[in-house]
Write an enzyme that holds these catalytic residues in place. Sequence first.
Site, short mmCIF file in Angstrom:
data_model
loop_
_atom_site.label_atom_id
_atom_site.label_comp_id
_atom_site.label_asym_id
_atom_site.label_seq_id
_atom_site.Cartn_x
_atom_site.Cartn_y
_atom_site.Cartn_z
CG HIS A 126 0.94 -1.45 -10.46
ND1 HIS A 126 0.72 -2.72 -10.96
CD2 HIS A 126 -0.02 -1.24 -9.51
CE1 HIS A 126 -0.34 -3.25 -10.34
NE2 HIS A 126 -0.80 -2.38 -9.45
CG ASP A 163 -1.32 -5.66 -4.78
OD1 ASP A 163 -1.16 -4.81 -3.88
OD2 ASP A 163 -2.12 -5.51 -5.73
CG HIS A 165 -4.14 -4.51 -8.59
ND1 HIS A 165 -4.31 -4.02 -7.31
CD2 HIS A 165 -5.28 -4.21 -9.27
CE1 HIS A 165 -5.51 -3.43 -7.22
NE2 HIS A 165 -6.11 -3.53 -8.38
CG ASP A 243 -4.71 -4.84 -3.41
OD1 ASP A 243 -4.07 -5.91 -3.27
OD2 ASP A 243 -4.37 -3.94 -4.20
ZN LIG Z 1 -3.04 -3.79 -5.68
#
Ligand SMILES: [Zn+2]
Length: 306
Positions: A126, A163, A165, A243
């Site tokens: 990120h 991931d 995200h 995740d």
């Molecule tokens: Zn994540």
Amino acid sequence: MTTGYITHPDFLKHEMGSHHPECPERIQAINDQLIRSGVDRLLHHLDAPLATEDQLELVHSPDHVSFVRERSPESGYFMLDGDTIMNPHTYRVALRAAGAAIAGVDAVMKGEVENVFCAVRPPGHHAEPTRSMGFCLFDNVAIAARYAMETYGIERVAIIDFDVHHGNGTEAAFFNDSNVLMCSFFQHPFYPYSGLDHASNMVNVPLPASTRGDVVRSIVEERWLPALRNFEPELVIISAGFDAHREDDLGQMGLVEDDYAWITKRLKEIAIDYAQGRIVSCLEGGYNLSALGRSVVAHVKALADI
Ligand SMILES: [Zn+2]
């Protein structure tokens, strides 16, 4: 050829408060499961050196690097954003996380190992070139990719991000960069609400909450693998977040360990066909400690063919 494993006790020193899900126990859970499963003793353990600031600046602006360094607290915490927090150790630990990814590139490029898993924190995907966010200070995989290009003359790097995200930082680092192909899926709509912009080198597949492994596997077969074969990567780098596991409360997807093993085997086939087997995999998310440890074991077993 063996599989390398890179981690470091310093990764336990960065912590963001007692209730933060991105916690030091994540590394301990991975180490515990690797040892308990018998996998640990089959891996080639490598050191995680500190990255230099010049190496961070392969991706990040000098202003961003000095901004983060100067915010490093002598005691207590400094909040870079609502959920990205520095303690007195964090800056140095973040240098070591990026340094681990770089050491992974060195190890596969020099043929010391065929592939490598880096159990690092803070995670990176990120972190944008000029901004830390989402538990991430510096983008470890983006730095590793750029380092491989600069140091070894690699011209085509595939970055795979599984991931839950979207890896907005990695995308920002390489948007429309023909030297990189980024393949990802991610829960949508969901943090960080990115990944929908069209770019020539991004294979982003947004997926609704509750998506399970059978759908993810067909996405990999239909979207990722043809693009990867067309790209012919010389190096495969993985943003390995766990995740999207069905037991992980930070996402709402339904993957299980077998899905991570299956995805890893497909990526290993790509790496063998085009990249002399070279894979550098770096930990991103994964917050249910048991599911994280079990998923990393499945991932590393697939990397190591055991
Ligand atoms: Zn994540």
